[in-house]
Write an enzyme that holds these catalytic residues in place. Structure first.
Site, PDB file in Angstrom:
ATOM      1  N   TYR A  72      42.816 -28.757 -43.863  1.00 13.40           N
ATOM      2  CA  TYR A  72      41.623 -28.131 -43.897  1.00 13.40           C
ATOM      3  C   TYR A  72      41.893 -26.372 -43.093  1.00 13.40           C
ATOM      4  O   TYR A  72      43.329 -26.152 -42.777  1.00 13.40           O
ATOM      5  CB  TYR A  72      40.687 -28.813 -42.685  1.00 13.40           C
ATOM      6  CG  TYR A  72      39.789 -29.018 -42.918  1.00 13.40           C
ATOM      7  CD1 TYR A  72      38.634 -29.040 -43.368  1.00 13.40           C
ATOM      8  CD2 TYR A  72      39.311 -30.261 -42.636  1.00 13.40           C
ATOM      9  CE1 TYR A  72      37.915 -29.726 -43.900  1.00 13.40           C
ATOM     10  CE2 TYR A  72      38.654 -31.094 -43.564  1.00 13.40           C
ATOM     11  CZ  TYR A  72      37.404 -30.678 -43.559  1.00 13.40           C
ATOM     12  OH  TYR A  72      36.149 -31.699 -43.582  1.00 13.40           O
ATOM     13  N   GLU A  74      39.114 -23.462 -43.226  1.00 11.88           N
ATOM     14  CA  GLU A  74      38.521 -22.653 -43.211  1.00 11.88           C
ATOM     15  C   GLU A  74      38.505 -21.062 -42.426  1.00 11.88           C
ATOM     16  O   GLU A  74      39.571 -20.862 -41.404  1.00 11.88           O
ATOM     17  CB  GLU A  74      36.977 -23.023 -42.539  1.00 11.88           C
ATOM     18  CG  GLU A  74      36.332 -24.130 -43.048  1.00 11.88           C
ATOM     19  CD  GLU A  74      36.617 -25.367 -42.638  1.00 11.88           C
ATOM     20  OE1 GLU A  74      37.842 -25.404 -42.236  1.00 11.88           O
ATOM     21  OE2 GLU A  74      36.012 -26.586 -42.785  1.00 11.88           O
ATOM     22  N   ASP A 249      29.245 -11.770 -64.658  1.00  7.59           N
ATOM     23  CA  ASP A 249      30.470 -13.284 -64.578  1.00  7.59           C
ATOM     24  C   ASP A 249      30.776 -13.531 -65.966  1.00  7.59           C
ATOM     25  O   ASP A 249      30.289 -13.467 -66.960  1.00  7.59           O
ATOM     26  CB  ASP A 249      29.087 -14.195 -64.580  1.00  7.59           C
ATOM     27  CG  ASP A 249      28.988 -16.088 -64.571  1.00  7.59           C
ATOM     28  OD1 ASP A 249      30.250 -16.291 -64.520  1.00  7.59           O
ATOM     29  OD2 ASP A 249      28.611 -15.994 -64.932  1.00  7.59           O
ATOM     30  N   THR A 278      35.485 -18.458 -63.307  1.00  3.59           N
ATOM     31  CA  THR A 278      35.860 -19.351 -63.328  1.00  3.59           C
ATOM     32  C   THR A 278      37.187 -19.479 -63.803  1.00  3.59           C
ATOM     33  O   THR A 278      37.747 -18.507 -63.865  1.00  3.59           O
ATOM     34  CB  THR A 278      35.858 -20.415 -64.160  1.00  3.59           C
ATOM     35  OG1 THR A 278      35.074 -20.614 -65.243  1.00  3.59           O
ATOM     36  CG2 THR A 278      34.178 -21.206 -63.978  1.00  3.59           C
ATOM     37  N   LYS A 281      38.019 -22.655 -68.491  1.00  2.00           N
ATOM     38  CA  LYS A 281      37.529 -22.116 -69.282  1.00  2.00           C
ATOM     39  C   LYS A 281      38.979 -21.487 -70.400  1.00  2.00           C
ATOM     40  O   LYS A 281      40.049 -21.915 -70.354  1.00  2.00           O
ATOM     41  CB  LYS A 281      36.265 -21.154 -69.636  1.00  2.00           C
ATOM     42  CG  LYS A 281      35.189 -21.618 -68.785  1.00  2.00           C
ATOM     43  CD  LYS A 281      33.911 -21.371 -68.560  1.00  2.00           C
ATOM     44  CE  LYS A 281      32.794 -21.630 -67.537  1.00  2.00           C
ATOM     45  NZ  LYS A 281      33.332 -22.092 -66.856  1.00  2.00           N
ATOM     46  N   ARG A 287      39.831 -26.126 -62.600  1.00  2.16           N
ATOM     47  CA  ARG A 287      38.437 -25.886 -62.474  1.00  2.16           C
ATOM     48  C   ARG A 287      38.420 -25.531 -61.230  1.00  2.16           C
ATOM     49  O   ARG A 287      38.729 -25.896 -60.254  1.00  2.16           O
ATOM     50  CB  ARG A 287      38.306 -27.312 -62.768  1.00  2.16           C
ATOM     51  CG  ARG A 287      38.146 -28.137 -64.098  1.00  2.16           C
ATOM     52  CD  ARG A 287      37.533 -29.624 -63.927  1.00  2.16           C
ATOM     53  NE  ARG A 287      35.561 -29.200 -63.790  1.00  2.16           N
ATOM     54  CZ  ARG A 287      35.402 -28.244 -65.327  1.00  2.16           C
ATOM     55  NH1 ARG A 287      35.820 -28.522 -66.051  1.00  2.16           N
ATOM     56  NH2 ARG A 287      33.534 -28.130 -65.146  1.00  2.16           N
TER      57      ARG A 287
END
Length: 486
Positions: A72, A74, A249, A278, A281, A287
């Site tokens: 973790y 954060e 985008d 992203t 692509k 991903r």
């Protein structure tokens, strides 16, 4: 191996790594190991033409399968809500450093889990920068904890009544650009711009007029099914004229930006305030998502966790770093140029065989077919092509009479097969195979005998013929050459 093919270490090294990994997986759940093997077999045997898909390198794929998944983290680099994040800090710093250098950006945020997460984070960051900050200053409040319930009510109203102008879905925009069923269409008072009804091209004068009338806080540029380049210098002019933040985008065409195919006015980085993307692509990474921004917006974007995101996926951030490093090579630039060159070859091959294309061609990686001239819906065409081993996806065309589910179009792209080493002549052959399937597919009927938008009849023997022809092409360009799982 051609220059555009996937970078890979020796076949035996990769084969050994995957064989052993699958053995470990099979010891717990053999069906998952079997499905994994089958997925590789299916991808090897298919003509993958989905514009949003690609093949990541073995180095990128292997990076995701590590113990970074267990941590973790954060917060941000050096400012975590958990202890023991020093190695995650290294990973995130490297990924951001590579992203900034690759794209020439002032700031990079690599935590978003997906493109939609990146867009949502960007929207809230822009709201925080443009609305929340000035509002708090005017209210004379330095700390959010000092707000009264009445203050919160006013701020919620202010944040929830801002305007967003994005490209319409049927013109080639994405559902996160203000489409009503998506949260972006619920967050904002939204409006949409389209394309010229005759040419299918962006009309910047019409866009400017709509922006002046609507006066959005955010102007969104970018696309998921527009087969042309965008002049981002003009988009920035329009945004400045109406006092909007320009958000781009570039999820679909990030690889063409990274590979220096899109430069000058067609490169969004020098012109946009915030750019989302992203990492898969055309960029050929894992991903995931990321955000690039000017220094002005960096503090707001940096609040993505906990503002919008949960714990970052540290193993995926590590894979992003590897993918960005791969993209900072001359070989990747050659690959990116081949994507665009191959798209032109594919488009020309389809057109000379009588297929109607939206905008009459392409100058990016996308080719959008209007299959209505074959008497088919997009769903029928997509299904018939899949039967023949050609993997595509149905997509709306401008003013689509069949809507977003059945559609009248098929969207195809060149990044994945270019990664396998396909060139212009082979994409011309692919065009021939596609047309052969469409010409030999008929729309079906419902059980009551009415015309159907879903059912179809593919001519006898067509699927086998196309699969055999595809196999000849695919065998010349094996996927992950040298990777043997037996």
């Amino acid at each position: 191996m051609s220059e555009q093919s996937l970078p890979a270490p020796s076949g035996e090294l990769v084969s050994s790594a995957y064989r052993q990994a699958l053995e470990v997986i099979a010891s717990v759940e053999p069906r998952i190991a079997d499905a994994t093997r089958q997925e590789l077999a299916d991808q090897r045997a298919s003509l993958k033409l989905i514009a949003s898909e690609n093949y990541a390198s073995p180095a990128v794929l292997l990076t995701m399968g590590t113990w970074f998944s267990d941590k973790y983290a954060e917060g941000t680099v050096g400012h975590r809500f958990y202890a023991g994040c020093q190695n995650v800090d290294t990973v995130e710093s490297l990924a951001a450093e590579h992203a900034k250098e690759l794209f020439g950006a002032e700031y990079a945020y690599v935590q978003p889990h997906s493109g939609i997460d990146a867009n949502l984070t960007a929207y809230w960051a822009i709201l925080a920068h443009r609305v929340e900050g000035p509002w708090l200053k005017d209210a004379g409040v330095k700390n959010m904890n000092d707000l009264t319930e009445a203050d919160w009510e006013k701020l919620r109203h202010e944040l929830g009544n801002q305007r967003l102008l994005g490209m319409s879905l049927d013109a080639g925009g994405h559902l996160t650009h203000g489409f009503r069923p998506n949260i972006s269409g619920k967050m904002f008072h939204q409006n949409q711009y389209g394309t010229d009804p005759e040419t299918g091209l962006l009309d910047y004068d019409a866009l400017r007029a709509k922006a002046k009338e609507f006066k959005p806080l955010i102007l969104v540029a970018g696309y998921s099914a527009y087969p042309r380049r965008v002049n981002f210098a003009k988009m920035r002019e329009i945004a400045d004229e109406v006092g909007a933040t320009l958000m781009v985008d570039m999820a679909h065409f990030a690889g063409l930006v990274a590979g220096k195919v899109f430069t000058g006015d067609e490169d969004p980085i020098p012109h946009a305030h915030v750019v989302t993307s992203t990492s898969h692509k055309s960029l050929r990474g894992p991903r995931g998502g990321f955000i690039l921004a000017t220094e002005e917006y960096a503090p707001s974007v940096d609040r993505g966790c906990p503002m919008v995101l949960g714990g970052p996926l540290s193993h995926v951030m590590a894979a992003k770093a590897v993918a960005f490093a791969e993209a900072r090579t001359p070989a990747f630039q050659s690959y990116a140029q081949s994507i665009a060159d191959n798209a032109k070859s594919l488009a020309e091959g389809l057109q000379k065989r009588g297929t109607k294309l939206v905008t009459d061609g392409t100058d990016n990686h996308i080719v959008l077919l209007d299959v209505s001239s074959y008497g088919l819906t997009g769903r029928q065409a997509e299904s018939a092509l899949l039967d023949a081993g050609v993997v595509t996806n149905r997509n709306s065309v401008p003013s689509d009479p069949n809507g977003a589910w059945y559609t009248s179009g098929i969207r195809i792209g060149t990044p994945a097969l270019t990664s396998r080493g396909f060139g212009g002549d082979e994409f011309d052959t692919v065009a021939d195979l596609i047309v052969h399937v469409l010409q030999n597919t008929e729309a079906g009927t419902t059980a009551a005998g009415a015309p159907s938008k879903a059912s179809y009849v593919l001519g006898e023997g067509v699927a086998d013929k196309i699969r055999a022809a595809s196999a000849e092409l695919l065998d010349k360009h094996p996927l992950y050459p040298g990777l043997d799982l037996s």
